[in-house]
Design a protein around this motif. Structure first.
Motif, mmCIF file in Angstrom:
data_model
loop_
_atom_site.group_PDB
_atom_site.id
_atom_site.type_symbol
_atom_site.label_atom_id
_atom_site.label_comp_id
_atom_site.label_asym_id
_atom_site.label_seq_id
_atom_site.Cartn_x
_atom_site.Cartn_y
_atom_site.Cartn_z
ATOM 1 N N TYR A 279 -4.392 9.166 -16.416
ATOM 2 C CA TYR A 279 -4.387 9.576 -15.019
ATOM 3 C C TYR A 279 -5.316 8.678 -14.203
ATOM 4 O O TYR A 279 -4.968 8.209 -13.119
ATOM 5 N N GLU A 280 -6.504 8.423 -14.772
ATOM 6 C CA GLU A 280 -7.490 7.627 -14.045
ATOM 7 C C GLU A 280 -7.039 6.180 -13.838
ATOM 8 O O GLU A 280 -7.429 5.526 -12.871
ATOM 9 N N ARG A 282 -4.023 5.272 -13.162
ATOM 10 C CA ARG A 282 -2.679 5.308 -12.559
ATOM 11 C C ARG A 282 -2.367 4.136 -11.629
ATOM 12 O O ARG A 282 -1.241 3.669 -11.568
ATOM 13 N N GLU A 283 -3.394 3.645 -10.899
ATOM 14 C CA GLU A 283 -3.184 2.509 -10.000
ATOM 15 C C GLU A 283 -2.556 1.328 -10.751
ATOM 16 O O GLU A 283 -1.811 0.533 -10.185
ATOM 17 N N ASP A 288 4.273 4.643 -7.591
ATOM 18 C CA ASP A 288 3.607 5.322 -6.483
ATOM 19 C C ASP A 288 2.329 5.943 -7.049
ATOM 20 O O ASP A 288 2.401 6.939 -7.762
ATOM 21 N N ALA A 289 1.176 5.352 -6.712
ATOM 22 C CA ALA A 289 -0.084 5.816 -7.315
ATOM 23 C C ALA A 289 -0.418 7.241 -6.905
ATOM 24 O O ALA A 289 -1.221 7.906 -7.544
ATOM 25 N N ASP A 290 0.198 7.720 -5.824
ATOM 26 C CA ASP A 290 -0.034 9.104 -5.433
ATOM 27 C C ASP A 290 0.753 10.052 -6.318
ATOM 28 O O ASP A 290 0.514 11.250 -6.335
ATOM 29 N N GLN A 291 1.723 9.520 -7.012
ATOM 30 C CA GLN A 291 2.527 10.380 -7.865
ATOM 31 C C GLN A 291 2.947 9.663 -9.147
ATOM 32 O O GLN A 291 4.113 9.332 -9.336
ATOM 33 N N PRO A 322 5.624 14.622 -12.633
ATOM 34 C CA PRO A 322 4.393 13.972 -12.178
ATOM 35 C C PRO A 322 3.220 14.276 -13.111
ATOM 36 O O PRO A 322 3.132 15.381 -13.637
ATOM 37 N N ARG A 324 -0.493 15.049 -13.173
ATOM 38 C CA ARG A 324 -1.363 15.532 -12.103
ATOM 39 C C ARG A 324 -2.347 16.557 -12.654
ATOM 40 O O ARG A 324 -1.943 17.538 -13.279
ATOM 41 N N GLU A 361 -5.993 23.708 -6.909
ATOM 42 C CA GLU A 361 -7.141 23.607 -6.004
ATOM 43 C C GLU A 361 -8.320 24.444 -6.471
ATOM 44 O O GLU A 361 -9.161 24.848 -5.677
#
Ligand code: TRP
Ligand code: SF4
Length: 521
Positions: A279-280, A282-283, A288-291, A322, A324, A361
């Motif tokens: 996850y870390e 992902r970039e 799509d780094a947001d997903q 995804p 996440r 959250e």
């Protein structure tokens, strides 16, 4: 789980329970920490590496105004003491509980535990001390008459040393219905194979002995019956198997499990670590780094040498899902109502599955708290895993193990002051063969039972005095004759004073809410 059965123990210094008269627990020789065996510890370091007991030193800076037994390393280890230290520091509720098997006279080894209970009470804790009469009867074969006599003596010494019976709670196992009900409930979570591997029980072990184990589990969790709170159990390391089992049973009664997850599937701890890593990063790989997608993460993880196999496979299977981070509440044994209530209570974005809820959250700590609140509101206990602190066993005054069956090896709190004086005078020491050698090489305070008396008891809160004795000894300025004379006098004074106080608190004990006579015979 808790069933370590590493062999081998041996060496010196037991004080908590002695082997005398133990029945059952056949085969306990293979159990390194045995509550009913000889409570000797060969090498304390082994307790850290083999059993996962933590060094007390590590937490000492977090303890507000630590007790001298903590400062001097007599209390050498702990399990999960942090929540207790935190509660103490922040003025939040916490509890302390320990139990005493009334098999003989209370002695200076028990005084360590009395002091630990009393200190935590003075720091604002709810304090509990119990008489383990069921255990004494079942595991040691003590008669109820003997039990009553000894119990009274333990309680008088506890009160004389400063336990406040109006603020604190005293009980005996046999008379505490709530403890017995809780023991029954916890017994449903444990089985014989487990007792076998933890305690070395076998086909010959009395059922009552096993019952005394679940009773102790209930003792340990009893302070949390009204409301969950950090609880510390001060004991000798021989009791660690009980502490570990109690921590396990506490967890098994919980309604919900709370953990981190990265996708809809479950993962082991190793896999989780790989998922976090993916996850870390992902970039580095996500279109799509947001997903980031699970299958993209799988491909990237496959190029990482340290990645957990299982994680790659699970990610592949999850395909386009995804990746996440989320906090997962797993329904372990909640009622339908409780699960519904939990779903309601989760704030922010969430996904509800058949037996778990994912919250996006809510952090882990918040989730723990929420899960506990909902559990308690719906009839569960919400137990926090109990913490423990461990003290060193004292060396016998005659060398070797301190044993209640060898009167010269220990000092009973009921010994005549003169007798105490004499015992100290005849104690073995860490001194050299001659005074000249002692002046030249210094004494061996670290191996000296007399020095132990200073550090554990006689110096009290006076660190300077304890250090002085130590330094003078190892520096060769102190000779054993004078040193023992001083210790013997201090012991005599201590016993005199203690026994006067015992007489003074007789009335307090009569008023205290504990049955002094067993209804059993
Ligand atoms: N088993 C302990 C002993 O041998 C006595 C005991 C019973 C106890 N219940 C307890 C100790 C709860 C600590 C906490 O001395
Ligand atoms: Fe023990 Fe005291 Fe002798 Fe040192 S001087 S070895 S502490 S008796």
């Amino acid at each position: 789980m808790t069933g370590d059965t590493e062999g081998g123990r041996g060496g010196d210094g037991g004080v908590a329970g002695d082997a005398d008269g133990a029945d059952g627990a056949e085969g306990a020789d293979e159990v390194a920490l045995d509550p009913w065996g000889s409570s000797a510890v060969g090498d304390y370091r082994e307790l850290f590496s083999e059993f996962g007991i933590e060094e007390f030193e590590g937490i000492l800076p977090r303890v507000p105004d630590p007790h001298y037994l903590m400062r001097r390393g007599v209390i050498f280890g702990h399990r999960d003491y942090r929540p207790v230290a935190r509660a103490m520091d922040e003025g939040d509720p916490f509890a302390v509980l320990s139990g005493f098997m009334p098999t003989g006279d209370p002695h200076i080894g028990h005084k360590l535990v009395f002091d630990e209970i009393i200190w935590h009470q003075a720091q604002g804790g709810d304090a509990y001390a119990l008489i383990a009469d069921l255990e004494a009867n079942s595991a040691r074969g003590m008669s109820w008459d003997e039990i009553d006599e000894h119990a009274r003596n333990y309680l008088l010494s506890l009160l004389a040393l400063g336990f406040d019976p109006e603020e604190g709670t005293l009980y005996r196992q046999s008379e505490n219905r709530e403890v017995q009900d809780l023991a029954f409930e916890l017994g449903a979570e444990a089985n014989f194979s487990e007792f076998q591997s933890i305690y070395g029980f076998d086909g010959e072990t009395d059922v009552s002995h096993m019952q005394s184990v679940v009773t102790q589990m209930a003792d340990i969790l009893y302070p949390q019956l009204e409301e969950p709170k950090p609880t510390v159990i001060p004991v000798g390391p021989d009791q660690d198997p009980h502490v570990r089992l109690a921590r396990d049973l506490a967890a098994r009664t919980r309604y919900f499990g709370v953990r981190t997850a990265y996708a809809s599937f479950e993962a082991t701890d190793d896999e989780l670590a790989s998922l976090r890593e993916a996850y870390e990063a992902r970039e580095a790989y996500a279109e799509d780094a947001d997903q980031p997608r699970c299958e993209e993460a799988a491909e990237w993880l496959a190029t990482e040498e340290t990645a957990a196999e299982g994680a790659i496979e699970k990610l592949e299977n999850a395909g386009m899902e995804p990746l996440r981070p989320r906090t997962r509440f797993v329904d372990r044994r909640a009622t339908d109502d409780a699960f519904e209530a939990l779903i309601e209570a989760v704030e922010g974005e969430k996904r509800v599955f058949e037996a778990h809820v994912d919250a996006f959250e809510v952090n882990l700590a918040e989730a723990e708290e929420l899960a506990r609140e909902v559990e308690v509101a719906h009839g569960g206990h919400g137990f926090l895993p109990p913490s423990s602190i461990y003290h060193r066993f004292m060396t016998g005054l005659t060398g070797g193990k301190m044993s209640s069956s060898i009167p010269a090896s220990h000092i009973s709190l009921l010994d005549d002051p003169e007798e105490g004086y004499e015992k100290v005078k005849s104690a073995t020491t860490g001194g050299r063969e001659t005074a000249d050698l002692q002046r030249e090489l210094g004494g061996r305070a670290d191996e000296c039972p007399v020095y132990e008396l200073y550090a554990y008891l006689l110096a009290g809160d006076d660190d300077e005095f304890a250090t002085e004795v130590y330094e003078e000894c190892v520096g060769g300025e102190r000779l054993c004759g004078d040193c023992k004379e001083q210790a013997a006098r201090l012991m005599e004074e201590f016993l005199e004073e203690h026994q006067e106080k015992r007489a003074e608190v007789e009335g307090l004990l009569e008023e205290a809410e504990i049955e002094l006579e067993s209804s059993r015979r």
